[in-house]
Design a protein around this motif. Structure first.
Motif, mmCIF file in Angstrom:
data_model
loop_
_atom_site.group_PDB
_atom_site.id
_atom_site.type_symbol
_atom_site.label_atom_id
_atom_site.label_comp_id
_atom_site.label_asym_id
_atom_site.label_seq_id
_atom_site.Cartn_x
_atom_site.Cartn_y
_atom_site.Cartn_z
ATOM 1 N N GLY A 139 0.817 -1.087 -0.081
ATOM 2 C CA GLY A 139 0.001 -0.035 0.258
ATOM 3 C C GLY A 139 0.747 1.434 0.079
ATOM 4 O O GLY A 139 0.365 2.243 0.460
ATOM 5 N N ARG A 140 2.213 1.148 -0.444
ATOM 6 C CA ARG A 140 2.767 2.369 -0.271
ATOM 7 C C ARG A 140 3.881 2.321 -1.593
ATOM 8 O O ARG A 140 4.358 1.214 -1.950
ATOM 9 N N PRO A 141 4.099 3.371 -1.966
ATOM 10 C CA PRO A 141 5.198 3.621 -3.197
ATOM 11 C C PRO A 141 6.594 2.852 -2.952
ATOM 12 O O PRO A 141 7.087 2.875 -1.674
ATOM 13 N N GLN A 142 7.014 2.316 -3.795
ATOM 14 C CA GLN A 142 8.537 1.732 -3.423
ATOM 15 C C GLN A 142 9.604 2.397 -4.281
ATOM 16 O O GLN A 142 10.049 1.774 -5.374
ATOM 17 N N ASN A 143 9.706 3.395 -3.697
ATOM 18 C CA ASN A 143 10.851 4.180 -4.600
ATOM 19 C C ASN A 143 11.915 4.771 -3.780
ATOM 20 O O ASN A 143 12.575 5.500 -4.358
ATOM 21 N N ARG A 144 12.162 4.307 -2.599
ATOM 22 C CA ARG A 144 13.235 4.893 -2.055
ATOM 23 C C ARG A 144 14.564 4.365 -2.551
ATOM 24 O O ARG A 144 14.719 3.302 -3.118
ATOM 25 N N PRO A 145 15.723 4.949 -2.239
ATOM 26 C CA PRO A 145 16.903 4.269 -2.544
ATOM 27 C C PRO A 145 17.182 2.990 -2.070
ATOM 28 O O PRO A 145 16.576 2.901 -0.729
ATOM 29 N N ARG A 146 18.060 2.315 -2.367
ATOM 30 C CA ARG A 146 18.427 1.081 -2.056
ATOM 31 C C ARG A 146 19.240 0.990 -0.783
ATOM 32 O O ARG A 146 20.035 1.908 -0.693
ATOM 33 N N SER A 147 18.693 0.413 0.211
ATOM 34 C CA SER A 147 19.651 0.411 1.517
ATOM 35 C C SER A 147 19.703 -1.015 1.989
ATOM 36 O O SER A 147 19.147 -2.042 1.536
ATOM 37 N N GLY A 148 20.430 -1.395 3.124
ATOM 38 C CA GLY A 148 20.591 -2.532 3.849
ATOM 39 C C GLY A 148 21.048 -3.699 2.659
ATOM 40 O O GLY A 148 22.140 -3.357 1.862
ATOM 41 N N TYR A 149 20.496 -4.940 2.827
ATOM 42 C CA TYR A 149 20.959 -5.920 1.872
ATOM 43 C C TYR A 149 20.742 -5.570 0.304
ATOM 44 O O TYR A 149 21.478 -5.909 -0.510
ATOM 45 N N ALA A 150 19.935 -4.690 0.096
ATOM 46 C CA ALA A 150 19.505 -4.251 -1.170
ATOM 47 C C ALA A 150 20.780 -3.444 -1.935
ATOM 48 O O ALA A 150 21.086 -3.758 -3.132
ATOM 49 N N ALA A 151 21.294 -2.757 -1.144
ATOM 50 C CA ALA A 151 22.579 -1.911 -1.391
ATOM 51 C C ALA A 151 23.897 -2.657 -1.385
ATOM 52 O O ALA A 151 24.722 -2.609 -2.114
ATOM 53 N N PHE A 152 23.879 -3.711 -0.317
ATOM 54 C CA PHE A 152 24.896 -4.570 -0.274
ATOM 55 C C PHE A 152 25.265 -5.519 -1.338
ATOM 56 O O PHE A 152 26.133 -5.861 -1.965
ATOM 57 N N LEU A 153 24.109 -6.115 -1.814
ATOM 58 C CA LEU A 153 24.014 -7.183 -3.039
ATOM 59 C C LEU A 153 22.658 -6.938 -3.744
ATOM 60 O O LEU A 153 21.500 -7.513 -3.722
ATOM 61 N N PRO A 154 22.869 -5.958 -4.706
ATOM 62 C CA PRO A 154 21.656 -5.528 -5.629
ATOM 63 C C PRO A 154 21.065 -6.609 -6.356
ATOM 64 O O PRO A 154 19.792 -6.389 -6.581
ATOM 65 N N THR A 155 21.749 -7.577 -6.927
ATOM 66 C CA THR A 155 21.132 -8.576 -7.393
ATOM 67 C C THR A 155 20.095 -9.356 -6.839
ATOM 68 O O THR A 155 18.918 -9.337 -7.263
ATOM 69 N N ILE A 156 20.125 -9.601 -5.480
ATOM 70 C CA ILE A 156 19.406 -10.022 -4.723
ATOM 71 C C ILE A 156 17.786 -9.298 -4.685
ATOM 72 O O ILE A 156 16.605 -9.759 -4.830
ATOM 73 N N GLU A 157 18.175 -8.072 -4.651
ATOM 74 C CA GLU A 157 16.787 -7.112 -4.790
ATOM 75 C C GLU A 157 16.215 -7.105 -6.221
ATOM 76 O O GLU A 157 15.040 -7.106 -6.190
ATOM 77 N N VAL A 158 17.129 -7.393 -7.161
ATOM 78 C CA VAL A 158 16.438 -7.428 -8.497
ATOM 79 C C VAL A 158 15.627 -8.751 -8.418
ATOM 80 O O VAL A 158 14.673 -8.792 -8.952
ATOM 81 N N PHE A 159 16.381 -9.687 -8.074
ATOM 82 C CA PHE A 159 15.353 -11.113 -8.031
ATOM 83 C C PHE A 159 14.284 -11.190 -7.217
ATOM 84 O O PHE A 159 13.336 -11.724 -7.922
ATOM 85 N N LEU A 160 14.050 -10.456 -6.268
ATOM 86 C CA LEU A 160 12.956 -10.143 -5.523
ATOM 87 C C LEU A 160 12.012 -9.747 -6.259
ATOM 88 O O LEU A 160 10.673 -10.140 -6.147
ATOM 89 N N LYS A 161 12.265 -8.162 -6.838
ATOM 90 C CA LYS A 161 11.306 -7.677 -7.705
ATOM 91 C C LYS A 161 10.753 -8.749 -8.716
ATOM 92 O O LYS A 161 9.660 -8.786 -9.161
ATOM 93 N N GLU A 162 11.941 -8.896 -9.693
ATOM 94 C CA GLU A 162 11.628 -9.385 -11.089
ATOM 95 C C GLU A 162 11.000 -10.974 -10.651
ATOM 96 O O GLU A 162 10.135 -11.272 -11.532
#
Ligand code: MN
Length: 402
Positions: A139-162
């Motif tokens: 219920g909220r926009p997902q447009n904040r900059p990457r932080s935490g694990y998403a910044a540490f290992l961006p690929t996993i964040e891409v996998f989660l989204k895609e």
């Protein structure tokens, strides 16, 4: 002050647990139907698949088919589970389903196949679609900059989204409610993934599953999986509910998505003039005596290794005896209360006092008989484990201060 040695906190987690507040639980429970037979079946199928308990999965699949789940719906549940418990357990679940269907066919049972999944468009921007699904869930926009694990290992964040959100949650056949029931049941039953179980409880609430229904899900887990798993689940549900009250959304973003700073949404109905932070939600739990309110304040347990909540005790109310594996710090912001460690005297605590409670020290905290107590409870090193709850503080123990 010298109770600077307090330890209090976890409780609050705990606090949250057993909630059934007079108001909230009843309001929600009275007008909400219990879990449908279909959802009950999904709970058991997800739990047993996630734990690799094929002996129990087999009857659960029969019951699911008998209670109206279609073959394709069960396929979707098992497909989704691979994201949470891995291919090996998912594939064992799928093989078990094949055997069950063969058995039923041999007995002349004609199970409904159900709707066929809509093929996904291959050229679509899966990352964008994943964001959209996550926005629908949180219920909220997902447009904040990457932080935490998403910044540490961006690929996993891409996998989660895609993958998780676009390719799996984005499929039809199952609703978001179905998918969150699947996920919560699997995560609670697996154990060891508490922040994610809690996040998905929040998402389940966001998409319309009620508190009463989640409680029923936990009762099913208690009966069919284990009491310990259900107890942890109840604790997590209380936390998820407190976050809902406090923030109203994004309980889930912290999991697969973004961490976000705590946002204290002011909710006048819940606020008392003398409480610095929101008063939150009244909870009722076997782990407390009397009326207690809790509002979770900080939200990213993984990043900070702690949970922070504002806890208010009515006069006479208190926690049970308990201990926190990672310790707890209490910051008293209002009123007066008691703090006691096992084997020690009851100490009076007041606004401005700090109580440092070392790991595993058995203790309790609460209001005095004549004053409210509000403290911010910081559960430190919270990932070390859940609060260990013990027996209630009897009236005799409580009044020993005098
Ligand atoms: Mn405590």
């Amino acid at each position: 002050m010298e109770n600077a040695k307090g330890r209090i906190l976890i409780a609050f987690t705990v606090l949250l647990l057993g909630v059934s507040s007079t108001t909230n639980a009843q309001d929600r429970a009275s007008d909400t139907p219990s879990l449908s037979a279909r959802h009950q079946s999904i709970v058991l199928i997800a739990s047993h698949t996630a734990r690799g308990d094929l002996e129990r999965l087999t009857p659960a699949l029969h019951v699911g088919l008998d209670s109206g789940l279609t073959i394709n719906e069960i396929k979707e549940v098992l497909l989704q589970l691979y994201a949470y418990c891995g291919f090996p357990r998912s594939l064992r679940g799928i093989n078990t389903l094949m055997a069950v269907l063969e058995n039923r066919e041999a007995r002349g049972i004609d199970d409904a196949v159900g709707a066929t999944p809509t093929p996904q468009v291959s050229h679509e921007d899966r990352y964008e679609k994943g964001k959209q699904v996550l926005e629908a869930l949180t219920g909220r926009p997902q447009n904040r900059p990457r932080s935490g694990y998403a910044a540490f290992l961006p690929t996993i964040e891409v996998f989660l989204k895609e993958h998780l959100f676009a390719a799996i949650f984005g499929r039809d056949v199952l609703s978001y409610q179905d998918r969150e029931i699947t996920t919560v049941a699997a995560l609670v039953s697996m154990g060891g993934v508490e922040p994610f179980a809690r996040s998905h409880m929040g998402l389940a609430l966001n998409v319309g599953i009620t508190e009463a229904q989640l409680r029923q899900l936990l009762t099913l887990i208690e009966t069919n999986v284990g009491e310990a798993e259900a107890a942890v689940g109840r604790d997590l549900l209380s936390q998820a509910l407190a976050w809902q009250v406090d923030r109203g959304d994004d309980v889930g973003g912290r999991e697969e998505g973004d961490q976000q700073a705590a946002q204290h949404r002011s909710s006048p109905g819940n606020q008392v003039a003398n409480t610095l932070f929101p008063k939150g939600r009244r909870i009722t739990s076997d782990n407390f005596t009397g009326a207690v309110w809790v509002a979770m304040l900080a939200t990213d347990e993984e990043a900070f290794g702690s949970r922070i909540g504002n806890v208010t005790f009515e006069p006479g109310s208190r926690t049970n005896w308990h201990s926190h594996p990672g310790g707890q710090i209490l910051l008293v912001t209002h009123g007066a209360g008691y703090y006691q460690e096992q084997g020690g005297p009851i100490q009076l605590i007041r606004r401005g006092d700090v109580v440092e409670i070392r790991p595993d020290v058995v203790h309790w905290h609460g209001a005095t008989p004549s004053s409210e107590l509000t403290h911010v409870a910081v559960v430190t090193n919270s990932l070390r484990g859940a609060t260990v709850w013990l027996q209630p503080v009897t009236d005799r123990e409580y009044h020993r201060f005098w």
